[in-house]
Scaffold this active site. Structure first.
Site, PDB file in Angstrom:
ATOM      1  CG  ASN A  12      -2.032   1.142   1.399  1.00 44.00           C
ATOM      2  OD1 ASN A  12      -1.974   1.876   0.405  1.00 44.00           O
ATOM      3  ND2 ASN A  12      -2.917   0.926   1.997  1.00 44.00           N
ATOM      4  NE  ARG A 103      -5.499   2.982  -1.480  1.00 46.94           N
ATOM      5  CZ  ARG A 103      -5.150   4.190  -0.716  1.00 46.94           C
ATOM      6  NH1 ARG A 103      -4.156   4.403  -0.267  1.00 46.94           N
ATOM      7  NH2 ARG A 103      -6.224   4.897  -0.985  1.00 46.94           N
ATOM      8  CG  HIS A 191     -11.623   6.425   0.693  1.00 39.46           C
ATOM      9  ND1 HIS A 191     -12.078   7.638   0.640  1.00 39.46           N
ATOM     10  CD2 HIS A 191     -10.164   6.304   1.090  1.00 39.46           C
ATOM     11  CE1 HIS A 191     -10.793   8.418   1.109  1.00 39.46           C
ATOM     12  NE2 HIS A 191      -9.890   7.675   1.169  1.00 39.46           N
ATOM     13  CG  HIS A 218     -12.329   5.685   4.461  1.00 37.51           C
ATOM     14  ND1 HIS A 218     -11.702   4.433   4.618  1.00 37.51           N
ATOM     15  CD2 HIS A 218     -11.468   6.577   4.273  1.00 37.51           C
ATOM     16  CE1 HIS A 218     -10.600   4.602   4.590  1.00 37.51           C
ATOM     17  NE2 HIS A 218      -9.896   5.931   4.130  1.00 37.51           N
ATOM     18  N   GLY A 220     -10.044   9.507   7.229  1.00 35.36           N
ATOM     19  CA  GLY A 220      -8.588   9.372   7.594  1.00 35.36           C
ATOM     20  C   GLY A 220      -8.041  10.694   7.161  1.00 35.36           C
ATOM     21  N   GLY A 222      -7.320  11.079   4.010  1.00 36.77           N
ATOM     22  CA  GLY A 222      -8.323  11.416   3.058  1.00 36.77           C
ATOM     23  C   GLY A 222      -9.625  10.881   3.334  1.00 36.77           C
ATOM     24  NE  ARG A 251      -6.344  13.662  -0.575  1.00 36.87           N
ATOM     25  CZ  ARG A 251      -6.431  12.550  -0.606  1.00 36.87           C
ATOM     26  NH1 ARG A 251      -7.382  12.115  -1.376  1.00 36.87           N
ATOM     27  NH2 ARG A 251      -5.944  11.939   0.428  1.00 36.87           N
ATOM     28  CG  ASP A 292      -2.512  14.311  13.184  1.00 33.22           C
ATOM     29  OD1 ASP A 292      -3.258  14.030  13.752  1.00 33.22           O
ATOM     30  OD2 ASP A 292      -1.225  13.445  13.273  1.00 33.22           O
ATOM     31  NE  ARG A 294      -3.129  11.521  15.576  1.00 35.44           N
ATOM     32  CZ  ARG A 294      -2.475  10.636  14.995  1.00 35.44           C
ATOM     33  NH1 ARG A 294      -2.020   9.555  15.832  1.00 35.44           N
ATOM     34  NH2 ARG A 294      -1.439  10.586  13.810  1.00 35.44           N
ATOM     35  N   GLY A 337      -8.798   5.929  10.134  1.00 36.07           N
ATOM     36  CA  GLY A 337      -8.064   6.604  11.263  1.00 36.07           C
ATOM     37  C   GLY A 337      -8.694   7.432  11.950  1.00 36.07           C
ATOM     38  CB  ILE A 338     -10.432  10.707  11.603  1.00 40.21           C
ATOM     39  CG1 ILE A 338      -8.953  11.178  11.407  1.00 40.21           C
ATOM     40  CG2 ILE A 338     -11.194  11.688  12.512  1.00 40.21           C
ATOM     41  CD1 ILE A 338      -9.091  12.577  10.189  1.00 40.21           C
ATOM     42  CD  GLU A 389      -7.804   1.512   2.842  1.00 34.48           C
ATOM     43  OE1 GLU A 389      -8.342   2.152   2.108  1.00 34.48           O
ATOM     44  OE2 GLU A 389      -7.018   1.571   3.859  1.00 34.48           O
TER      45      GLU A 389
END
Length: 405
Positions: A12, A103, A191, A218, A220, A222, A251, A292, A294, A337-338, A389
């Site tokens: 990936n 991927r 995704h 989804h 993350g 992205g 983005r 990020d 976080r 992730g998020i 994934e």
């Protein structure tokens, strides 16, 4: 590392990282099989060209690599892939891989499923680089590096666009002259590997919900959302490129195309505009702090708060639009992730949905990242699920391998 079964590598390649996982080859792999191939180990290099860091772990959590490198030793993705490939080969000396699954972000109109890679496939994927400039070149770098080192090794391309293939023209059209649609200028969605996994996972954890009208978020670096009916993609927030829809880490998401025309009229070159829209916008551009989430949640600066609030506001808007497409909403799933790991972001998004959909969260369940995070009184169940994934790539690669390559 040795194993009783032959192994598959999964690659990936992202915009600033290369991740490689090792999976055992199952004895059989069919569409109705719910169990993915077993992951044996995972390694990655992050910070390519900036602060390269390689780390690797076995499935039981044992650390087998943790090393930082000078930038000049890992200046680009080609060097990163060769480094991590060499490290893995040291550990796989007794069990060399029988196939590699990659991927690939954009499959365009040509690829609606995973495919064995050959020169023709590479040429067709290369033509799609302008539509996925952050990812497609790096996906192809890894593919070409393997072909140079082991030309007879089976390689399989697994596409982020494939899950959305077969959308109704209403979900594909853009209001340009129709001949452009015929030439492939249409909304694809991305995704898809993540959404395909969540569709499978829902059959296990919420089979009744899996057959209904579900929106999967989804979130993350992205970010996109997908409307599913009966586990199939109906609509996605991303379009021709992975730049559309939600604001993301760097983005911009959906913007007025007139803004792009204005930037060009001010003298910005296409390359400069592309660099700004893909790499300097989104959470990073609004906050001026970080891409990020976080870091933004931990920051007390007004612009960091503004970026997070805007992210949640736009996410809720996209959920509303997708619910119109589905004709209602039976379930909402957060992932990536998020999405799977940030109670704060989920709470902010769902706060916008209370009046319209009757969504309410269980604060304790949400705070603990439980599987079901909605309250008993919520009219719409809300789940937080980890995605996989790489497991989906391993499964698709195994299917092609076990069907003769």
């Amino acid at each position: 590392m040795t194993t009783a079964h032959p192994v598959i590598l999964v690659v990936n390649a992202g915009s600033s990282s290369v991740k490689i996982s090792i999976f055992s080859v199952p004895e059989a792999a069919h569409e109705d099989v719910e169990v993915l191939p077993a992951q044996l180990a995972h390694g990655q290099i992050e910070g390519i060209g900036v602060a390269p860091h390689i780390e690797g772990r076995l499935a039981d959590g044992t650390v087998v690599a943790d090393e930082r490198f000078p930038v000049e030793l890992v200046p680009d993705h080609d060097a990163a892939f060769r480094l991590i490939q060499a490290r893995l080969q040291e550990g796989l000396r007794d069990t060399p891989p029988v196939a590699i699954g990659h991927r690939v972000v954009h499959g365009g109109m040509d690829f609606a499923d995973a495919v064995r890679i050959d020169d023709n496939v590479i040429a067709r994927l290369d033509a799609l680089v302008p539509l996925a400039p952050l990812h497609q070149p790096h996906n192809l770098t890894a593919i070409r590096a393997v072909r140079a080192a082991a030309p007879d090794l089976l390689q399989v391309a697994c596409f982020d666009t494939a899950f959305h293939a077969g959308h109704d023209p209403m979900a594909q059209l853009m209001a340009l002259p129709y001949e452009y649609y015929e030439q492939g200028i249409r909304r694809f969605g991305f995704h898809g590997l993540s959404y395909a996994y969540i569709a499978r996972r829902l059959k296990q954890v919420a089979p009744d919900l899996a057959e209904g009208r579900v929106i999967v978020a989804h979130f993350g670096n992205g970010a996109s959302l997908c409307a599913m009916r009966g586990g199939k993609s109906v609509e996605s927030t991303m379009g021709l490129t992975a730049l559309d829809g939600m604001p993301m880490g760097t983005r911009c998401g959906t913007i007025d195309p007139g803004a792009v025309l204005w930037l060009a009229a001010q003298g910005m070159t296409p390359d400069a505009i592309q660099a700004m829209l893909y790499g300097q916008s989104g959470l990073k551009g609004i906050s001026g702090v970080s891409s990020d989430m976080r870091a933004l949640l931990a920051s007390d600066t007004p612009r960091a708060k503004l970026a997070v609030d805007f992210y949640a506001y736009r996410a809720a808007q996209e959920i509303g639009k997708l619910a119109v497409t589905l004709g209602g909403l039976d379930g909402l799933v957060f992932t990536a992730g998020i999405g799977a790991n940030s109670p704060d972001v989920r709470a902010r998004v769902c706060a916008h949905l209370t009046d319209l959909f009757g969504i309410s969260l269980d604060a304790a369940a949400n705070g603990d990242n439980c599987q079901r995070i909605s309250s008993d009184t919520s009219r719409v169940p809300v789940l937080a699920l980890q995605t996989d994934e790489e497991g989906m790539i391993a499964l698709s690669t195994a299917k092609i391998l076990l069907n003769g390559g």
